[in-house]
Design an enzyme around this catalytic site. Sequence first.
Site, mmCIF file in Angstrom:
data_model
loop_
_atom_site.group_PDB
_atom_site.id
_atom_site.type_symbol
_atom_site.label_atom_id
_atom_site.label_comp_id
_atom_site.label_asym_id
_atom_site.label_seq_id
_atom_site.Cartn_x
_atom_site.Cartn_y
_atom_site.Cartn_z
ATOM 1 N N ASN A 1 0.785 -1.237 0.000
ATOM 2 C CA ASN A 1 0.000 0.000 0.000
ATOM 3 C C ASN A 1 0.820 1.292 0.000
ATOM 4 O O ASN A 1 0.259 2.366 0.132
ATOM 5 C CB ASN A 1 -0.968 0.006 1.185
ATOM 6 C CG ASN A 1 -2.027 -1.054 1.028
ATOM 7 O OD1 ASN A 1 -2.429 -1.381 -0.075
ATOM 8 N ND2 ASN A 1 -2.453 -1.628 2.138
ATOM 9 N N CYS A 2 2.110 1.185 -0.177
ATOM 10 C CA CYS A 2 2.986 2.364 -0.200
ATOM 11 C C CYS A 2 2.772 3.137 -1.506
ATOM 12 O O CYS A 2 2.732 2.551 -2.582
ATOM 13 C CB CYS A 2 4.430 1.888 -0.081
ATOM 14 S SG CYS A 2 5.664 3.143 -0.432
ATOM 15 N N ASP A 3 2.642 4.461 -1.421
ATOM 16 C CA ASP A 3 2.434 5.284 -2.608
ATOM 17 C C ASP A 3 3.586 5.169 -3.605
ATOM 18 O O ASP A 3 3.359 5.113 -4.815
ATOM 19 C CB ASP A 3 2.241 6.757 -2.225
ATOM 20 C CG ASP A 3 0.902 7.007 -1.554
ATOM 21 O OD1 ASP A 3 -0.016 6.168 -1.720
ATOM 22 O OD2 ASP A 3 0.771 8.034 -0.865
ATOM 23 N N MET B 1 5.500 2.616 -4.030
ATOM 24 C CA MET B 1 5.395 1.300 -4.662
ATOM 25 C C MET B 1 4.338 1.312 -5.768
ATOM 26 O O MET B 1 4.513 0.691 -6.812
ATOM 27 C CB MET B 1 5.057 0.222 -3.628
ATOM 28 C CG MET B 1 6.167 -0.055 -2.634
ATOM 29 S SD MET B 1 7.731 -0.538 -3.402
ATOM 30 C CE MET B 1 7.253 -1.971 -4.331
ATOM 31 N N LYS B 2 3.262 2.040 -5.538
ATOM 32 C CA LYS B 2 2.221 2.144 -6.568
ATOM 33 C C LYS B 2 2.775 2.832 -7.812
ATOM 34 O O LYS B 2 2.501 2.417 -8.940
ATOM 35 C CB LYS B 2 1.004 2.894 -6.020
ATOM 36 C CG LYS B 2 0.247 2.097 -4.969
ATOM 37 C CD LYS B 2 -0.866 2.913 -4.340
ATOM 38 C CE LYS B 2 -1.497 2.140 -3.186
ATOM 39 N NZ LYS B 2 -2.475 2.928 -2.442
#
Length: 115
Positions: A10-12, A14-15
Site C-alpha cells: 500500500n505504499c504510494d 510502490m504504486k
Amino acid sequence: MTITIYGIKNCDTMKKVRSWLDAEGIDYAFHDYKSAGIDAAHLNAWCDAAGWETVLNRAGTTFKKLDETEKADLNREKAIGLMSAQPSMIKRPVLEAKGKITVGFKPDTYATLFG
C-alpha cells in the site's frame, strides 16, 4: 531476466513503481516484505550494494517512533537488525534487476537501467 521489486503493497511509491513498470511492459515479481518478511541474506546483499545508510529509511514513521536509544550509535549491524525486526524501515522500493540493486524510485534511473 528476473526482475523483483521489494516493498510494501500500500505504499504510494510502490504504486508509482508498479505503474511505471506496467506502462513500460516490464514483467516483474513483487515481494511484500511487510507480510512475507525478508531474510538476512537479502538485507546484507542490499547493504553491500547500496550501503546500509541508503537502505535504512530514516524518514519513515516506523523509524521516527523508535526510542532515542535505538536510534543512537547506528551502524550496519544495528541497522540490519532494525530492518529485519521491522521491515517497514527498509527504503522502498528495492529493485533487483540485471544483477544490480537499486534503492528508491527515480524514473530516470529506471529508464536507464531498462533502456
